[in-house]
Design an enzyme around this catalytic site. Structure first.
Site, PDB file in Angstrom:
ATOM      1  N   ASP A  53       0.493  -0.538  -0.068  1.00 22.81           N
ATOM      2  CA  ASP A  53       0.036  -0.224   0.362  1.00 22.81           C
ATOM      3  C   ASP A  53       0.943   1.019   0.215  1.00 22.81           C
ATOM      4  O   ASP A  53       1.738   1.158   0.659  1.00 22.81           O
ATOM      5  CB  ASP A  53      -0.724   0.862   1.186  1.00 22.81           C
ATOM      6  CG  ASP A  53      -1.931   0.667   1.237  1.00 22.81           C
ATOM      7  OD1 ASP A  53      -1.785   1.998  -0.017  1.00 22.81           O
ATOM      8  OD2 ASP A  53      -2.555   1.181   2.304  1.00 22.81           O
ATOM      9  N   TRP A 199      24.968  22.492 -35.251  1.00 24.36           N
ATOM     10  CA  TRP A 199      26.144  22.147 -36.491  1.00 24.36           C
ATOM     11  C   TRP A 199      27.763  22.618 -36.733  1.00 24.36           C
ATOM     12  O   TRP A 199      27.718  23.709 -35.709  1.00 24.36           O
ATOM     13  CB  TRP A 199      25.138  23.596 -37.583  1.00 24.36           C
ATOM     14  CG  TRP A 199      25.662  23.797 -39.096  1.00 24.36           C
ATOM     15  CD1 TRP A 199      25.454  23.331 -40.509  1.00 24.36           C
ATOM     16  CD2 TRP A 199      26.909  24.805 -39.124  1.00 24.36           C
ATOM     17  NE1 TRP A 199      26.908  23.229 -40.677  1.00 24.36           N
ATOM     18  CE2 TRP A 199      27.637  24.533 -40.208  1.00 24.36           C
ATOM     19  CE3 TRP A 199      27.879  26.116 -38.909  1.00 24.36           C
ATOM     20  CZ2 TRP A 199      28.513  24.799 -40.951  1.00 24.36           C
ATOM     21  CZ3 TRP A 199      28.616  26.139 -39.268  1.00 24.36           C
ATOM     22  CH2 TRP A 199      29.572  26.385 -40.610  1.00 24.36           C
ATOM     23  N   LYS A 476      25.419  12.004 -52.740  1.00 22.64           N
ATOM     24  CA  LYS A 476      25.417  12.574 -52.056  1.00 22.64           C
ATOM     25  C   LYS A 476      23.990  12.742 -51.278  1.00 22.64           C
ATOM     26  O   LYS A 476      23.779  13.928 -52.490  1.00 22.64           O
ATOM     27  CB  LYS A 476      26.743  13.603 -51.724  1.00 22.64           C
ATOM     28  CG  LYS A 476      26.930  14.824 -50.263  1.00 22.64           C
ATOM     29  CD  LYS A 476      28.143  15.653 -50.076  1.00 22.64           C
ATOM     30  CE  LYS A 476      27.484  16.422 -49.062  1.00 22.64           C
ATOM     31  NZ  LYS A 476      28.897  17.027 -48.794  1.00 22.64           N
ATOM     32  N   ASP A 478      22.070  15.711 -49.212  1.00 21.25           N
ATOM     33  CA  ASP A 478      21.424  16.848 -48.641  1.00 21.25           C
ATOM     34  C   ASP A 478      20.252  16.538 -48.358  1.00 21.25           C
ATOM     35  O   ASP A 478      19.270  16.865 -48.573  1.00 21.25           O
ATOM     36  CB  ASP A 478      22.927  17.554 -49.305  1.00 21.25           C
ATOM     37  CG  ASP A 478      23.319  18.754 -47.949  1.00 21.25           C
ATOM     38  OD1 ASP A 478      22.958  17.868 -46.774  1.00 21.25           O
ATOM     39  OD2 ASP A 478      24.099  19.116 -48.460  1.00 21.25           O
ATOM     40  N   ASP A 548      29.711  19.436 -41.531  1.00 20.90           N
ATOM     41  CA  ASP A 548      30.602  19.990 -42.274  1.00 20.90           C
ATOM     42  C   ASP A 548      31.523  20.797 -41.368  1.00 20.90           C
ATOM     43  O   ASP A 548      32.536  21.386 -42.354  1.00 20.90           O
ATOM     44  CB  ASP A 548      29.434  21.508 -42.605  1.00 20.90           C
ATOM     45  CG  ASP A 548      28.380  21.401 -43.549  1.00 20.90           C
ATOM     46  OD1 ASP A 548      28.521  20.328 -44.197  1.00 20.90           O
ATOM     47  OD2 ASP A 548      27.502  21.905 -43.596  1.00 20.90           O
TER      48      ASP A 548
HETATM   49  C1  DGJ Z   1      25.946  20.610 -46.531  1.00 18.00           C
HETATM   50  C2  DGJ Z   1      27.081  20.200 -47.070  1.00 18.00           C
HETATM   51  O1  DGJ Z   1      27.196  19.739 -45.817  1.00 18.00           O
HETATM   52  C3  DGJ Z   1      28.055  20.755 -47.320  1.00 18.00           C
HETATM   53  O2  DGJ Z   1      29.198  19.854 -47.715  1.00 18.00           O
HETATM   54  C4  DGJ Z   1      28.158  20.879 -48.805  1.00 18.00           C
HETATM   55  O3  DGJ Z   1      27.342  19.378 -49.524  1.00 18.00           O
HETATM   56  C5  DGJ Z   1      27.117  22.467 -49.110  1.00 18.00           C
HETATM   57  N1  DGJ Z   1      25.663  21.817 -48.595  1.00 18.00           N
HETATM   58  C6  DGJ Z   1      25.733  22.443 -49.821  1.00 18.00           C
HETATM   59  O4  DGJ Z   1      25.357  23.122 -50.705  1.00 18.00           O
END
Ligand code: DGJ
Length: 729
Positions: A53, A199, A476, A478, A548
């Protein structure tokens, strides 16, 4: 048998080679969590469930106050029936009722592992690789059914979980929260670890003690994001890379997610992960089923490296797919930081010839080859070649690059549209938007509404058309902004909150179709660097541009954090120019090469601007990488020293047979007159002797583990050493 049901105790035991996960069909046919940790032989665990309880913990049975929903360790908790901790499921029925009961109805144990409809997931190639337990929980009043699915890999210490919700009733049900997993652990003596950042600073390791209340990470950006990764771990205090207990929770999903741990009033911990309930709901019509994403659970008693190695092998071998899954990945040159938008066919061919001389294998033509894209303000959506830059078109360029002896790769950003594009002018309602509101741009672009099948078809047709038009070996893919005004012109007002998840289903469908149609293409995922570096994307694309930020010193943390969950073969890393374009730092070319050789190696600079000795150094880096590529991309990875905790980073990769290893040490700043430093290694065979290649030194594996490898004193900042170890006998 990996999954055993003990009829007497009504307990399910899910055994992986070194772990056990146990569930019980408990009082009132509830499904309860009993145990997750080191492997057990079996046993009766039922008395581990608290009965007694407790004030302010209501009782479903008026005459038995020892039973409370508020203290039971639920395997899939619901809202409303007096468990005050966070639910995994929240629904609204047509009559306004929001309080389902989920009652055990039955289960099935089968060989193999079923696919998840419309969602990426880990898989098996043979039914013997895994066993699956499905448990049906049904709400008697509404006939809403939750089927919990648990798969145990036979040879891996992994348990995967997913859930489907089926509406077996006669009226529609609104789902407001459908998490993929919820686990009640009996205590709260843990640290909470997350991978957070921004980022150019992705996946930093953040660890802090768990405390009362809720600790969580989440994304509300429509994408898994740079800011948080869909992964958390709970660690026993004191756990390090090599020792201690750790529980990992990784979600195979690329959209909004929530991962959290709540410590309650009695110091128990409820850990949950799944689609973020924020701005989410789903209308489930009678007869329909909702599939929640998969979560991958790993318990390790051998510290964080033990956990990571399980994730690495699973994600490399049974999450990633396609012809490139097991193949060594090519060394590439990418023109982005070499030229940005300012290129033409002649420049690219020159770059390709220089790359060929260095031994590089693939040229990637990045952003700017289409429409009128001389900067980032225009043309996304107009995927036709810019004949001003490439007068003879893509096919001709690809063939010329092939003739030079390189493979040819191409950049796309297919999920986006520039307001200044023919696509947007033709279909202004094809982007995510809210009626009567302005459309927020980010990097001057809007997001295509992939919740709409016709938009997905258009993407498949358009990207597929380009890929079929020229011999393209690599893509690639993106994605350079997050989602705002997440609404769809194709959905009615009461279903707008389905848009974010429908976007993900649309994206996965597009990726499924394109990767199936172009099986020989190597796809690399990217989102402004590592903004969508998650298991969902890895299912379709076996590698990901990690960030990046190409600065070698920043990359120490980025790559180290990423390696918590993701294998080296998934992490792309490029050598770039100095001063570095993101942070302005000057680092030696050797260090840039050494850091990038710990991933999928690439170059991203104007090779023509290098001196003769630098060019020679690049050739040596490439030769070194080619020689060790298999070991690097497919060996066993051990983190040794964390760049989050000190002035140096170190890690190593060991071959499966433990006969070969590479060891990296990078010193950030060079202190004057420092103490000596010995780097203690892991993962070698203690009974073997190892030659330190290039030196006369032979050391025992036991000695390298126990005493370590002497690290030379550096002569300036940002210096690195890479050792090659070979079994001497
Ligand atoms: C973001 C990516 O991470 C980069 O390597 C490159 O491709 C740019 N965009 C291009 O706009």
């Amino acid at each position: 048998m990996p999954i055993i049901y003990d009829r007497k105790t009504r307990t399910f035991f899910l055994h992986s080679p070194r772990t056990t996960y146990a569930l019980e069909v408990g009082p009132l046919e509830s499904l309860l969590h009993l145990y997750w940790g080191p492997r057990l032989r079996g046993g009766d665990l039922r008395s581990f469930v608290y009965r007694g309880d407790r004030a302010f913990s209501p009782s479903p049975l008026p005459k038995d106050r020892s039973l409370s929903y508020d203290t039971l360790p639920w395997e899939y908790p619901v809202y409303g029936r007096s468990d005050f901790r966070p639910p995994a499921l929240q629904v609204v029925f047509a009559d306004g009722d929001r309080t389902p009961d989920l009652i055990y109805k039955g289960h099935r144990i089968t060989a193999g592992k079923p696919k998840l409809k419309g969602l990426p997931a880990t898989y098996v190639e043979r039914p013997t690789e895994a066993t699956t337990l499905e448990i049906d929980l049904v709400d008697p009043k509404s006939e809403l059914k939750a089927t919990l699915s648990f798969s145990v890999y036979t040879d891996r210490d992994v348990i995967t979980r997913s859930v489907t919700i089926h509406n077996g009733g006669k009226s529609a049900v609104t789902l407001n929260r459908v998490l993929s997993a919820s686990i009640d652990l009996p205590d709260a003596d843990f640290d909470f670890l997350q991978l957070s950042g921004a980022w150019a600073r992705e996946r930093g390791i953040v660890r802090q003690p768990l405390r009362e209340g809720t600790q969580s990470v989440e994304s509300r950006r429509g994408s898994s994001s740079h800011q948080q990764n869909p992964f958390i771990a709970l660690l026993r205090p004191g756990t390090d890379e090599a020792h201690g207990e750790v529980y990992g929770f990784s979600l195979v999903y690329s959209g909004n997610f929530l991962a959290q741990a709540e410590v309650d009033q009695f110091q128990t911990t409820r850990v949950q992960i799944g689609i973020n309930p924020f701005d989410f709901s789903w209308r489930l019509e009678p007869g329909d089923t909702f599939q929640a994403p998969e979560t991958v659970l790993v318990f390790s008693a051998d510290g964080l490296n033990g956990m990571s190695q399980v994730y690495h092998e699973l994600y490399r071998e049974r999450l990633a797919r396609g012809g490139w899954r097991d193949r060594e990945r090519p060394i590439l040159i990418n023109n982005w930081e070499a030229t940005y938008f300012n290129f033409n066919a002649a420049k690219l061919e020159t770059l390709a010839r220089q790359a060929k001389k260095a031994g590089i294998e693939l040229l990637v033509l990045d952003d700017g080859w289409f429409g009128r894209r001389d900067d980032d303000t225009t043309s996304l959506g107009d995927w036709t070649v810019d004949l001003k830059k490439l007068p003879r078109g893509l096919d001709d360029l690809a063939r010329r690059i092939h003739k030079i002896g390189l493979k040819f790769g191409l950049w796309f950003e297919p999920e986006m549209v520039s307001p200044d594009s023919d696509l947007y002018r033709a279909h202004p309602d094809w982007c995510l938007h809210a009626p009567g509101r302005s459309r927020t741009t980010s990097r001057s672009q809007l997001v295509l509404d992939l919740s709409r099948p016709e938009v997905c078809d258009w993407v498949v047709k358009t990207v597929g058309g380009v890929l079929a038009s020229a011999p393209i070996d690599y893509v690639k893919w993106d994605m350079n902004r997050h989602l705002t005004e997440i609404g769809s012109a194709a959905l009615p007002p009461d279903r707008q909150t389905e848009t974010a998840h429908r976007y993900m289903l649309g994206l996965y469908d597009v990726l499924e179709r394109l990767t199936k149609r172009f099986p020989r293409v190597l796809f690399e995922s990217c989102s402004g660097g590592g903004g969508r570096f998650d298991p969902g994307m890895l299912h379709y694309m076996p590698q990901n541009w990690a960030s990046d930020n190409s600065d070698a010193i920043s990359r120490l943390q980025i790559q180290y954090g990423t390696s918590l969950v993701y294998p080296v073969s998934a992490i792309t890393a490029h050598v770039s120019a100095v001063p570095n374009h993101q942070v302005g730092r000057l680092t030696p070319l050797k260090t840039r090469g050494d850091v990038a050789t710990a991933g999928n190696l690439g170059y991203e600079l104007d090779l023509g601007s290098l001196s003769a000795s630098e060019q020679k150094e690049v050739r040596n880096q490439v030769a070194f990488y080619l020689h060790h590529r298999k070991l690097i991309q497919f060996g066993r990875f051990y983190r040794l020293l964390s760049p989050f905790e000190g002035n140096r980073a170190a890690w190593m990769i060991v071959s499966r047979d433990q006969k070969q290893a590479l060891v990296w040490n990078i010193d950030v700043l060079n202190p004057a007159n420092p103490p000596r430093h010995f780097l203690r290694l892991q993962g070698l065979d203690p009974r073997r002797d190892y030659q330190i290649v290039g030196t006369p030194n032979i050391f025992g594996g036991d000695l390298l583990h126990g005493a370590g490898l002497p690290v030379p004193q550096q002569t300036q900042d940002f210096q690195s050493t890479v050792w090659e170890l070979k079994a001497a006998r």
